[in-house]
Design a protein around this motif. Structure first.
Motif, PDB file in Angstrom:
ATOM      1  N   VAL A 137       0.847  -1.206   0.000  1.00 15.15           N
ATOM      2  CA  VAL A 137       0.000   0.000   0.000  1.00 15.15           C
ATOM      3  C   VAL A 137       0.880   1.253   0.000  1.00 15.15           C
ATOM      4  CG1 VAL A 137      -2.068  -1.021   0.995  1.00 15.15           C
ATOM      5  CG2 VAL A 137      -0.259  -0.220   2.515  1.00 15.15           C
ATOM      6  N   SER A 138       2.047   1.118  -0.657  1.00 12.04           N
ATOM      7  CA  SER A 138       3.018   2.208  -0.822  1.00 12.04           C
ATOM      8  C   SER A 138       3.650   2.663   0.478  1.00 12.04           C
ATOM      9  CB  SER A 138       2.373   3.410  -1.533  1.00 12.04           C
ATOM     10  OG  SER A 138       2.061   3.068  -2.869  1.00 12.04           O
ATOM     11  N   GLU A 139       3.566   1.842   1.538  1.00 16.69           N
ATOM     12  CA  GLU A 139       4.236   2.219   2.785  1.00 16.69           C
ATOM     13  C   GLU A 139       5.751   2.222   2.594  1.00 16.69           C
ATOM     14  OE1 GLU A 139       3.670  -2.330   3.362  1.00 16.69           O
ATOM     15  OE2 GLU A 139       2.738  -0.676   2.257  1.00 16.69           O
ATOM     16  N   CYS A 140       6.413   3.188   3.203  1.00 16.01           N
ATOM     17  CA  CYS A 140       7.858   3.328   3.082  1.00 16.01           C
ATOM     18  C   CYS A 140       8.560   2.417   4.081  1.00 16.01           C
ATOM     19  CB  CYS A 140       8.270   4.777   3.354  1.00 16.01           C
ATOM     20  SG  CYS A 140       7.682   5.957   2.118  1.00 16.01           S
ATOM     21  N   ILE A 141       9.418   1.536   3.560  1.00 14.13           N
ATOM     22  CA  ILE A 141      10.172   0.598   4.377  1.00 14.13           C
ATOM     23  C   ILE A 141      11.652   0.832   4.107  1.00 14.13           C
ATOM     24  CG2 ILE A 141      10.485  -1.807   5.040  1.00 14.13           C
ATOM     25  CD1 ILE A 141       7.852  -2.312   3.318  1.00 14.13           C
ATOM     26  N   GLU A 142      12.343   1.331   5.096  1.00 11.78           N
ATOM     27  CA  GLU A 142      13.769   1.608   4.953  1.00 11.78           C
ATOM     28  C   GLU A 142      14.559   0.426   5.520  1.00 11.78           C
ATOM     29  OE1 GLU A 142      16.203   5.699   5.422  1.00 11.78           O
ATOM     30  OE2 GLU A 142      15.508   4.847   7.326  1.00 11.78           O
ATOM     31  N   LEU A 143      15.426  -0.154   4.711  1.00 12.27           N
ATOM     32  CA  LEU A 143      16.211  -1.310   5.102  1.00 12.27           C
ATOM     33  C   LEU A 143      17.632  -0.870   5.424  1.00 12.27           C
ATOM     34  CD1 LEU A 143      15.047  -3.687   2.226  1.00 12.27           C
ATOM     35  CD2 LEU A 143      13.952  -3.291   4.448  1.00 12.27           C
ATOM     36  N   ILE A 144      18.099  -1.211   6.602  1.00 14.36           N
ATOM     37  CA  ILE A 144      19.454  -0.860   7.037  1.00 14.36           C
ATOM     38  C   ILE A 144      20.214  -2.152   7.278  1.00 14.36           C
ATOM     39  CG2 ILE A 144      20.837   0.373   8.736  1.00 14.36           C
ATOM     40  CD1 ILE A 144      18.356   2.095   9.327  1.00 14.36           C
ATOM     41  N   GLN A 145      21.306  -2.315   6.555  1.00  9.99           N
ATOM     42  CA  GLN A 145      22.050  -3.575   6.605  1.00  9.99           C
ATOM     43  C   GLN A 145      22.913  -3.647   7.851  1.00  9.99           C
ATOM     44  OE1 GLN A 145      23.379  -5.426   2.870  1.00  9.99           O
ATOM     45  NE2 GLN A 145      25.452  -5.104   3.619  1.00  9.99           N
ATOM     46  N   ILE A 146      22.902  -4.814   8.501  1.00  8.27           N
ATOM     47  CA  ILE A 146      23.668  -4.981   9.733  1.00  8.27           C
ATOM     48  C   ILE A 146      25.144  -5.138   9.406  1.00  8.27           C
ATOM     49  CG2 ILE A 146      24.023  -6.489  11.718  1.00  8.27           C
ATOM     50  CD1 ILE A 146      21.026  -7.198  11.511  1.00  8.27           C
ATOM     51  N   ALA A 147      25.464  -5.994   8.448  1.00  9.41           N
ATOM     52  CA  ALA A 147      26.879  -6.291   8.169  1.00  9.41           C
ATOM     53  C   ALA A 147      27.231  -5.911   6.760  1.00  9.41           C
ATOM     54  CB  ALA A 147      27.134  -7.777   8.373  1.00  9.41           C
TER      55      ALA A 147
END
Length: 305
Positions: A295-305
């Motif tokens: 539904v066009s929600e913004c999902i920011e992915l931050i990489q651990i390693a």
């Protein structure tokens, strides 16, 4: 000032972002009534605005807040032009952030004279003893579930508050198709589907003028025993959230989540712009990408390693 926490595990909520019309006003509110401490403040740089695919947001004022406990999940307030007619709990997208608190009844008394509007006074939920929730609207239509956690559930670890108002631990999504959203989070983010509940949900029933005994369906998403999201099936007359072109939507506008490896997720066609490694408290130079959900929600992915 609270210590900046280190990165932890896949599926952990790193930050919940809220769009506000007056950063100064909201910062004062969150600091004075919820005890959140500002740990970073500035203006959004071009790199991050481009990463989100929202170049108009370059220069937008923001502040990053942390609970006094120093917990790993943060709140970010970003100044975005207000949208007339935005009504909370009636549109698809991120609808609420759940925050663990020590004494929900005492907090309710404190909030009575604030710009937070209590729309769901503290009470037990059907079939649950593990937490006592309170639902509040903020001045810009953001929704907070301020939950007193009493104990963990049988299949999920719920965090006990280490201070009066502690950290964000569950994000709530208003879905057009709950089943499809669940499959999307399973497939794209390697999260686990947990329990589905059918319960009287006063927030939704009130927003859509339904009988208060109407039952709504929700599904929990986790990673192992760690909760991540509650996906709510919204009624068919819910609407697409209004949004200024090139800006984050109003209210609860973005969720940032830690992942083991961005390149190993099946999201290549979903990434909005070339991943980057932003600096600052939230990112600490980690590889970051933004995708949009069902539904066009913004999902920011931050990489651990």
């Amino acid at each position: 000032m609270a210590a900046v926490s280190q990165f932890d595990c896949h599926g952990q909520i790193r930050c919940g972002t809220i769009s506000v019309s007056s950063l100064e006003k909201s910062l004062t509110l969150y600091r004075d009534y919820l005890d959140f401490q500002p740990i970073e403040q500035g203006k959004l740089d071009k790199q991050l605005a481009s990463l989100w695919g929202l170049p108009k947001m370059t220069g937008a004022a923001y502040v990053v807040l942390q609970a006094p406990s120093g917990g790993p999940s943060l709140i970010r307030l970003i100044e975005v032009p207000a949208i007339k007619g935005f009504v909370p709990a009636t549109s698809y997208g991120w609808s609420a952030f759940e925050i663990t608190v020590a004494d929900v009844f005492k907090l309710a008394e404190k909030l009575e004279n604030s710009d937070f509007k209590i729309v769901g006074p503290p009470k037990l939920v059907d079939g649950f003893t593990s937490f006592i929730p309170m639902q509040v609207f903020g001045p810009d239509g953001e929704i907070l579930f301020l939950n007193q956690v009493n104990h963990s559930d049988e299949d999920a670890d719920l965090p006990l508050a280490q201070c009066n108002v502690d950290q964000l631990f569950i994000v709530v999504l208003a879905a057009l198709n709950r089943g499809a959203a669940v499959l999307e989070y399973e497939h794209s983010l390697a999260l686990d589907q947990a329990a589905t509940h059918h319960l009287r949900y006063s927030l939704i029933n009130r927003a859509f003028n339904l009988d208060m005994d109407t039952k709504q369906s929700i599904t929990m998403m986790q990673k192992g025993r760690s909760p991540f999201a509650q996906i709510d099936q919204y009624p068919p007359n819910a609407v697409v959230r209004p949004c200024h072109d090139g800006w984050l939507p109003p209210g609860n506008s973005m969720v940032s989540v830690l992942v083991d490896n961005i390149d190993e997720l099946p999201i290549e066609t979903k990434i909005i712009a070339t991943p980057a490694a932003p600096q600052g408290t939230i990112y600490q130079g980690r590889k970051t990408a933004l995708i949009r959900g069902a539904v066009s929600e913004c999902i920011e992915l931050i990489q651990i390693a």
